[in-house]
Structures are given as structure tokens and as C-alpha cells.
Design a protein around this motif. Structure first.
Motif, PDB file in Angstrom:
ATOM      1  N   ARG A  48       2.912 -26.751  16.543  1.00  0.00           N
ATOM      2  CA  ARG A  48       1.929 -27.058  15.503  1.00  0.00           C
ATOM      3  C   ARG A  48       0.502 -26.986  16.065  1.00  0.00           C
ATOM      4  N   ALA A  49       0.336 -27.458  17.306  1.00  0.00           N
ATOM      5  CA  ALA A  49      -0.997 -27.477  17.914  1.00  0.00           C
ATOM      6  C   ALA A  49      -1.542 -26.069  18.110  1.00  0.00           C
ATOM      7  N   LYS A  50      -0.640 -25.086  18.300  1.00  0.00           N
ATOM      8  CA  LYS A  50      -1.075 -23.696  18.472  1.00  0.00           C
ATOM      9  C   LYS A  50      -1.522 -23.083  17.147  1.00  0.00           C
ATOM     10  N   GLN A  51      -1.017 -23.643  16.044  1.00  0.00           N
ATOM     11  CA  GLN A  51      -1.341 -23.105  14.725  1.00  0.00           C
ATOM     12  C   GLN A  51      -2.555 -23.770  14.098  1.00  0.00           C
ATOM     13  N   ASP A  52      -2.870 -24.979  14.551  1.00  0.00           N
ATOM     14  CA  ASP A  52      -3.901 -25.750  13.872  1.00  0.00           C
ATOM     15  C   ASP A  52      -4.604 -26.673  14.863  1.00  0.00           C
ATOM     16  N   ASN A  53      -5.757 -27.157  14.488  1.00  0.00           N
ATOM     17  CA  ASN A  53      -6.506 -28.104  15.315  1.00  0.00           C
ATOM     18  C   ASN A  53      -6.084 -29.521  14.930  1.00  0.00           C
ATOM     19  N   LEU A  54      -5.243 -30.139  15.738  1.00  0.00           N
ATOM     20  CA  LEU A  54      -4.639 -31.429  15.392  1.00  0.00           C
ATOM     21  C   LEU A  54      -5.440 -32.598  15.966  1.00  0.00           C
ATOM     22  N   ASP A  92       4.632 -39.559  15.084  1.00  0.00           N
ATOM     23  CA  ASP A  92       4.948 -39.935  16.467  1.00  0.00           C
ATOM     24  C   ASP A  92       5.435 -38.717  17.245  1.00  0.00           C
ATOM     25  N   ILE A  93       4.994 -38.623  18.509  1.00  0.00           N
ATOM     26  CA  ILE A  93       5.484 -37.557  19.392  1.00  0.00           C
ATOM     27  C   ILE A  93       6.538 -38.155  20.317  1.00  0.00           C
ATOM     28  N   ALA A  94       7.795 -37.813  20.073  1.00  0.00           N
ATOM     29  CA  ALA A  94       8.905 -38.379  20.844  1.00  0.00           C
ATOM     30  C   ALA A  94       8.795 -37.955  22.309  1.00  0.00           C
ATOM     31  N   GLY A  95       9.072 -38.904  23.191  1.00  0.00           N
ATOM     32  CA  GLY A  95       9.025 -38.595  24.623  1.00  0.00           C
ATOM     33  C   GLY A  95       7.647 -38.686  25.234  1.00  0.00           C
ATOM     34  N   GLY A  96       6.607 -38.817  24.385  1.00  0.00           N
ATOM     35  CA  GLY A  96       5.254 -39.071  24.852  1.00  0.00           C
ATOM     36  C   GLY A  96       4.701 -38.022  25.805  1.00  0.00           C
ATOM     37  N   PHE A  97       3.763 -38.458  26.641  1.00  0.00           N
ATOM     38  CA  PHE A  97       3.070 -37.543  27.546  1.00  0.00           C
ATOM     39  C   PHE A  97       4.031 -36.938  28.570  1.00  0.00           C
ATOM     40  N   GLY A  98       5.067 -37.681  28.901  1.00  0.00           N
ATOM     41  CA  GLY A  98       6.062 -37.156  29.827  1.00  0.00           C
ATOM     42  C   GLY A  98       6.697 -35.881  29.308  1.00  0.00           C
ATOM     43  N   ILE A 109      12.394 -49.453   1.802  1.00  0.00           N
ATOM     44  CA  ILE A 109      12.222 -49.202   3.244  1.00  0.00           C
ATOM     45  C   ILE A 109      11.252 -48.036   3.415  1.00  0.00           C
ATOM     46  N   GLU A 110      10.681 -47.947   4.601  1.00  0.00           N
ATOM     47  CA  GLU A 110       9.823 -46.828   4.956  1.00  0.00           C
ATOM     48  C   GLU A 110      10.345 -46.195   6.229  1.00  0.00           C
ATOM     49  N   THR A 111       9.900 -44.983   6.512  1.00  0.00           N
ATOM     50  CA  THR A 111      10.257 -44.293   7.746  1.00  0.00           C
ATOM     51  C   THR A 111       8.976 -43.872   8.455  1.00  0.00           C
ATOM     52  N   LEU A 112       9.127 -43.469   9.713  1.00  0.00           N
ATOM     53  CA  LEU A 112       8.010 -42.937  10.494  1.00  0.00           C
ATOM     54  C   LEU A 112       8.386 -41.535  10.938  1.00  0.00           C
ATOM     55  N   GLU A 113       7.544 -40.557  10.608  1.00  0.00           N
ATOM     56  CA  GLU A 113       7.828 -39.202  11.044  1.00  0.00           C
ATOM     57  C   GLU A 113       7.688 -39.115  12.562  1.00  0.00           C
ATOM     58  N   SER A 114       8.681 -38.521  13.197  1.00  0.00           N
ATOM     59  CA  SER A 114       8.659 -38.355  14.651  1.00  0.00           C
ATOM     60  C   SER A 114       9.124 -36.946  14.970  1.00  0.00           C
ATOM     61  N   ILE A 115       8.362 -36.246  15.810  1.00  0.00           N
ATOM     62  CA  ILE A 115       8.706 -34.871  16.165  1.00  0.00           C
ATOM     63  C   ILE A 115       8.796 -34.737  17.680  1.00  0.00           C
ATOM     64  N   SER A 116       9.467 -33.694  18.124  1.00  0.00           N
ATOM     65  CA  SER A 116       9.578 -33.434  19.560  1.00  0.00           C
ATOM     66  C   SER A 116       8.266 -32.901  20.103  1.00  0.00           C
ATOM     67  N   ALA A 117       8.126 -32.975  21.408  1.00  0.00           N
ATOM     68  CA  ALA A 117       6.925 -32.424  22.048  1.00  0.00           C
ATOM     69  C   ALA A 117       6.837 -30.918  21.825  1.00  0.00           C
ATOM     70  N   GLU A 118       7.980 -30.243  21.774  1.00  0.00           N
ATOM     71  CA  GLU A 118       7.988 -28.801  21.546  1.00  0.00           C
ATOM     72  C   GLU A 118       7.462 -28.469  20.152  1.00  0.00           C
ATOM     73  N   GLU A 119       7.915 -29.237  19.159  1.00  0.00           N
ATOM     74  CA  GLU A 119       7.436 -29.016  17.798  1.00  0.00           C
ATOM     75  C   GLU A 119       5.938 -29.318  17.708  1.00  0.00           C
ATOM     76  N   PHE A 120       5.521 -30.388  18.392  1.00  0.00           N
ATOM     77  CA  PHE A 120       4.094 -30.716  18.429  1.00  0.00           C
ATOM     78  C   PHE A 120       3.288 -29.564  19.031  1.00  0.00           C
ATOM     79  N   ALA A 121       3.786 -29.003  20.120  1.00  0.00           N
ATOM     80  CA  ALA A 121       3.091 -27.885  20.770  1.00  0.00           C
ATOM     81  C   ALA A 121       2.988 -26.694  19.830  1.00  0.00           C
TER      82      ALA A 121
END
Length: 468
Positions: free
Chosen positions: A371-377, A444-450, A357-369
Motif C-alpha cells: 500500500r505504501a508503494k501505491q500511496d502516501n500513507l 494496525d501493522i501486525a508484527g510491528g517494526f520487526g 462489537i467492533e473490530t480493528l483492521e490489522s494488516i501484515s507488514a507486506e500488505e502495508f509495504a
């Protein structure tokens, strides 16, 4: 008389049951027709007519099966030709149903044979129109589906203008409008969430019914901003015109339990597509390698039609417990009749058999934010064009899910992408398709643009989609 709208949210489609004095007309039935047979039987009534407003492109209608089951007459508008028996009605022809009348109004424009059915009550009063894809609430049907060598979309738009002005708008304001579709359908641009309303209200609010509108203005406005039709539209229209296998046959051959070895053999040796229809949260946690996710809990059938390009593609299913028949049924509604079975016992059975089986990494929008402050994603926004133009993350790359098969080369296999849609459903579909094609650096960014909008990441200024 009795009128019942039978609305299917996944397709944003309305079928109709009309009964008078023990006689029934069904308008634009779904593929699984037993529901109409049972309803008529429960009312001690007989189905006399099956009325098709046009050759549908967005779903496979149940008219052929229902006629075989009941002996009812299939009625199309003027000029319709098929590979099965129909009554091609004349403009203005009146069909008697108990003590009411259904008058055929030829309203070409969406398609050439399009018809609107005017229901006249026992007192001779115009009561309602069943307008198919000629008139929606808030919009009109797209006039780009019946283009031929000698007929352009501008020609069809002109016909639609005439149909609306000459056949629909002269009717009284208190006539009820029962359209074939509501919001979410690709058969128009901006359909209302309401599924019925008064004609007088449409005359006041529907842009396409403005009294002072010229034909030239109508043609320009109705064609402006229409996205290309989904690839399955022409295929469904052809099935509706030529006929198809019975739904019972499709269900019998598709709703077959398979053990992991049988399932794997079909995927490997019959080139069957592994389609995972569970909730996206389950797919993220674990899925069969190279499987495609399109969940039953979203707009399942339209996305299948848009993204699986071969309508005869063999399919094997991974389904939630007890949902195999529903999955096969909903596939058949858009003409995907070649389902070969489902994985009995689901992913647990697959794992117990020692399969990968495989999995898909999914993070919250907060975690994405963070990471985005630390690096150019690298951000991949898979929403529709209008959603993206309305507002998006400043540096996001846009790849609409609708066109992912055609524009996949715009994505690099060497980069890591953070993928989002509006709420989380479409981003997992996109990630699954990309993963199956060898793109393995996806998050994947959970919750999307919302959810992203609730962080402090910078987005472009909002533009109302209606002004785009």
C-alpha cells in the motif's frame, strides 16, 4: 542459610526469601503475600522481618498485609515515616536472623530512606547485598523521584554517588548483588537482563561505578536521558507510605462475575472503564466499543499504571477464560484496587446478548509495504523515544505510547493512520485508546517494526541506542 529470589517478570521485580535456623526475612514482598506465608510454613519457619529497601514507586509492596498476617516487624531505612508501625533502622544497625546477620547500610540517593541490606554469614563473612534501587546490574536507581522544595535531582544524584562510593564499593568483589529490579523496569535507564551478579563484575562494567569518576561526572551521566517517571509512581509511593486496603478485600470485590446487562450498567452508569486483557489477536477480531486493550501477555501492570491516569478509576474486565483472578491481582500490584467485576462468558456472552462489537483492521507488514508503494500513507510509530531515534520509517510520525494521553492532539481524526510498535502489542494498546477517543481511521501493522524491517521500505540508518 537459604536465599531465594522470587522474580516477577511483568514488573521486572525481585522479592527475596532469606531463612536461617527457622527464622525468615522477606525483602520487598509483592502485594499478594500468601506465597511467603506458605513457603515459611512449609519449611517450619517463622517470618521475623519484612525488610523494605525504600518506598517503592513502581509497585505496591505487600509489607502491610504480611505484617498483619504474621506479626513480623516491618523495617525501613533511617528517616522513614509511615502511617503504620515500623522499625526505622539506624545506619549500621545489625538484625539477627538465625545464625546470620543483616546489616543496614543507609544508601540515600534513589530516595532519602533507601537502605541496602548486607547479609553476613555465620562465619562473619560478607555474603550478599540486597541493594533495592540503589544498585542494579548495569545501572543505578534514578535520582529524580524524591524531589522536594529544598532538594533537587542533582542533590539526590550527589547523595547516590556518596552512597555507592562509601557503602557499596568498599565491599569485597565476591559479594553477590541482589537488586530489586532487572531489565524492563522504569526505575533505571539501562538495566541488565541478569537478576543477580557479583559486585566485582559491576565495579568493572557498570558505568556508574567507575573508580576514576568525579561526582560531577556521575551526576551528569546518571541524569542524562532519564525519561519522565510514569504518572502512577508518586501514587504507588504514597500507598506504600500510608497503607492500603488488604489484598483479600480487593480480590473479593474485584473478582466478581457479571452478566452482560450488569457489565453494561456498570460501564454506563458507574463510568467504569472497560479494560480488555485478552491477547491482542482476540481484541483485533472483536471487542466491546470504547474498551481499552492492555493484554495480560505483555508488560501489563506497568502499562496500566502509565496509561490509566486515575488510580481509583472503576474498572470492569474482559478476560480470557479463568484469568479474572490473575487480572485483578496484577492490577492491585500497581494500586488499581477499584475493579468491580469481569464479563462472565467473555465476548461470546456479550454477542449472544445482542450487544454491539467492533473490530480493528490489522494488516501484515507486506500488505502495508504494498500500500505504501501505491500511496502516501500516514504512519504512526508508538515506540519509545530511544527505539524511534535508533531507526524508523523515514516519514513516520512519532507518538510514544507512554505520552499518548498528553499528545493525542498531535493526531488528526480526519486522517487514516497505520499504527505500529516494535512487535504488535503496544500498537493495539495505542489504537484502542485512540478509538475510544473517537479516532476511527486506524489500521494496525501486525508484527510491528520487526516485520517492517523485513520489507523493502526505506528506514533511517540504525544508531545504537546506547550512543543516543
Amino acid at each position: 542459610m537459604k536465599i531465594e529470589q522470587l522474580y516477577t517478570g511483568c514488573l521486572a521485580q525481585g522479592a527475596y526469601y532469606i531463612e536461617s535456623e527457622g527464622e525468615v526475612a522477606i525483602i520487598d514482598p509483592l502485594r499478594e503475600v500468601q506465597q511467603y506465608v506458605d513457603k515459611a510454613k512449609a519449611n517450619n519457619a517463622k517470618i521475623k522481618y519484612i525488610l523494605e529497601t525504600h518506598f517503592h514507586a513502581d509497585f505496591v509492596s505487600g509489607h502491610v498485609d504480611l505484617a498483619k498476617e504474621t506479626g513480623a516487624t516491618i523495617v525501613f531505612g533511617p528517616g522513614a515515616t509511615t502511617q503504620y508501625d515500623i522499625h526505622s533502622a539506624k545506619d549500621g544497625e545489625e538484625l539477627k536472623l538465625g545464625n546470620v546477620t543483616l546489616k543496614v547500610l543507609h544508601t540515600p540517593g534513589h530516595t532519602l530512606e533507601s537502605a541496602t541490606y548486607l547479609l553476613i554469614d555465620k562465619n562473619g563473612k560478607d555474603h550478599a547485598i540486597f541493594s533495592g534501587d540503589t544498585l542494579f546490574l548495569g545501572d543505578v536507581g534514578r535520582p529524580d523521584l524524591a524531589i522536594k522544595s529544598d532538594l533537587t535531582k542533582e542533590d539526590l544524584a550527589g547523595m547516590l554517588f556518596d552512597s555507592l562510593r562509601n557503602k557499596i564499593m568498599p565491599l569485597a568483589d565476591d559479594v553477590i548483588v541482589y537488586p530489586a529490579h532487572g531489565a524492563g523496569s522504569a526505575c533505571g535507564k539501562n538495566l541488565s537482563k541478569e537478576t543477580s551478579g557479583l559486585l566485582g563484575e559491576q565495579k568493572k562494567t557498570n558505568y556508574a561505578l567507575r573508580a576514576d569518576m568525579s561526582k560531577e561526572e556521575f551526576v551528569k551521566e546518571v541524569l542524562d536521558g532519564i525519561p519522565p517517571p510514569p504518572q502512577y509512581f508518586a501514587k504507588n509511593a504514597m500507598m506504600n507510605k500510608m497503607g492500603y486496603d488488604t489484598f483479600d478485600t480487593v480480590l473479593k470485590t474485584g473478582n466478581v462475575p457479571l452478566n452482560p446487562e450488569e457489565f453494561e450498567a456498570l460501564a454506563n452508569h458507574e463510568s467504569a472503564l472497560v479494560l480488555d486483557v485478552r491477547p491482542q489477536s482476540d481484541f483485533i477480531k472483536g471487542h466491546i466499543p470504547n474498551s481499552i486493550f492492555i493484554g495480560l501477555n505483555g508488560s501489563f501492570a506497568p502499562w496500566v499504571g502509565a496509561l490509566i491516569t486515575d488510580i481509583k478509576q472503576p474498572i470492569v474486565l474482559v478476560v480470557p477464560e479463568g484469568k479474572s483472578e490473575e487480572a485483578v491481582t496484577r492490577l492491585s500490584r500497581v494500586g488499581y484496587d477499584n475493579t468491580l467485576g469481569f464479563l462472565e462468558g467473555g465476548l461470546e456472552a456479550w454477542k449472544k446478548a445482542g450487544k454491539d462489537i467492533e473490530t480493528l483492521e490489522s494488516i501484515s507488514a507486506e500488505e502495508f509495504a504494498n500500500r505504501a508503494k501505491q500511496d502516501n500513507l500516514n504512519v504512526l510509530d508508538v515506540r519509545k523515544d530511544g527505539e524511534y531515534l535508533s531507526s524508523h520509517l523515514e516519514d513516520a510520525q512519532h507518538l510514544s505510547l507512554d505520552f499518548i494521553n498528553e499528545k493525542m492532539d498531535d493526531v488528526s481524526k480526519d486522517k487514516t493512520y497505520y499504527v505500529h510498535c516494535a512487535g504488535g502489542y503496544r500498537s493495539v494498546i495505542a489504537a484502542s485508546i485512540l478509538k475510544a477517543r473517537g479516532y476511527d481511521k486506524l489500521i494496525d501493522i501486525a508484527g510491528g517494526f520487526g516485520a517492517i524491517k523485513n520489507t523493502d521500505l526505506k528506514t533511517t540508518d540504525f544508531v545504537c541506542p546506547s550512543t543516543l
